[in-house]
Scaffold this motif. Structure first.
Motif, short mmCIF file in Angstrom:
data_model
loop_
_atom_site.label_atom_id
_atom_site.label_comp_id
_atom_site.label_asym_id
_atom_site.label_seq_id
_atom_site.Cartn_x
_atom_site.Cartn_y
_atom_site.Cartn_z
N ASP A 57 89.91 7.73 -49.64
CA ASP A 57 89.30 7.57 -50.97
C ASP A 57 89.53 6.15 -51.50
OD1 ASP A 57 88.42 10.19 -50.96
OD2 ASP A 57 90.05 10.95 -52.23
N GLU A 77 86.46 3.44 -52.14
CA GLU A 77 86.24 2.91 -53.49
C GLU A 77 86.33 1.39 -53.50
OE1 GLU A 77 85.11 4.30 -56.11
OE2 GLU A 77 85.35 6.44 -55.66
N ALA A 123 84.90 12.62 -47.38
CA ALA A 123 85.49 11.41 -47.94
C ALA A 123 84.64 10.17 -47.67
CB ALA A 123 86.89 11.20 -47.37
#
Length: 196
Positions: free
Chosen positions: A110, A114, A147
């Motif tokens: 994650d 990001e 993910a």
């Protein structure tokens, strides 16, 4: 771990004896053009990342790449990477050898996704090991897909990875190309097309 090493050795031997076929079975959308420097990594701590590295090396299509099994955002920034090729597939042995749980792996994924999105990096999601790296909803394999998939700019998927049409739907949702390979070795042909 011994199984992974044996599989990679057998694959390496096979590759050294077999030329890349010009008739590699690649269907679906044309692969997205890749940028360099390229980072090859895995999602789920399966053996596919090392396999991907071997096949990219064998393709001789790109030399400006690095393999990192467990990068964090700072590693990606330090490497100046433009494209991240994520080989998706989980392994209990791989997680155990890394000393982490699937929850910890997903937290790491994650964070790097990001960060990659914020930095405008190209993300290529690859599922090249087939249906052996698929599972029931909530399994480590499916969580690894979850993910990475929302961030993917393109998918490269082995045909039997997509028997349920999941990657077709993900590609439609993202509005991105889906390139299908019949066999894992066909991944080399796709890499050549990406970097020709």
């Amino acid at each position: 771990m011994k199984k992974v090493i044996i599989c990679l050795c057998i694959l390496s031997l096979f590759l050294s004896l077999s030329p890349i076929s010009s008739n590699a079975a690649v269907t679906g959308d044309a692969p997205m053009k890749g940028n360099v420097p390229l980072l090859i990594t895995n999602a789920g701590q399966g053996p596919g990342g090392k396999m991907g590295r071997l096949l990219v090396t064998r393709s001789k299509a790109v030399t400006d790449f690095k393999y990192l099994s467990e990068p964090w955002p700072e590693d990606i920034k330090a490497g100046g990477f433009k494209t991240i090729m994520v080989i998706i597939g989980s392994s209990a042995k791989g997680l155990g050898a890394s000393g982490i749980t699937i929850d910890e792996e997903i937290t790491r994924l994650d964070k790097i996704m990001e960060s990659a999105k914020a930095d405008g990096l190209q993300i290529i999601a690859c599922h090249i090991e087939g249906n052996t790296r698929r599972g029931k909803p909530g399994s480590a394999d499916e969580r690894s897909i979850d993910a990475i998939a929302p961030f993917a700019h393109a998918f490269i998927v082995k045909k039997d990875s997509n028997e349920d049409g999941r990657f077709t739907e993900l590609a439609k949702t993202n509005g991105v190309p889906l390139t299908i390979i019949d066999e894992t070795l066909d991944f080399m042909k796709v890499v050549q097309e990406m970097y020709q």
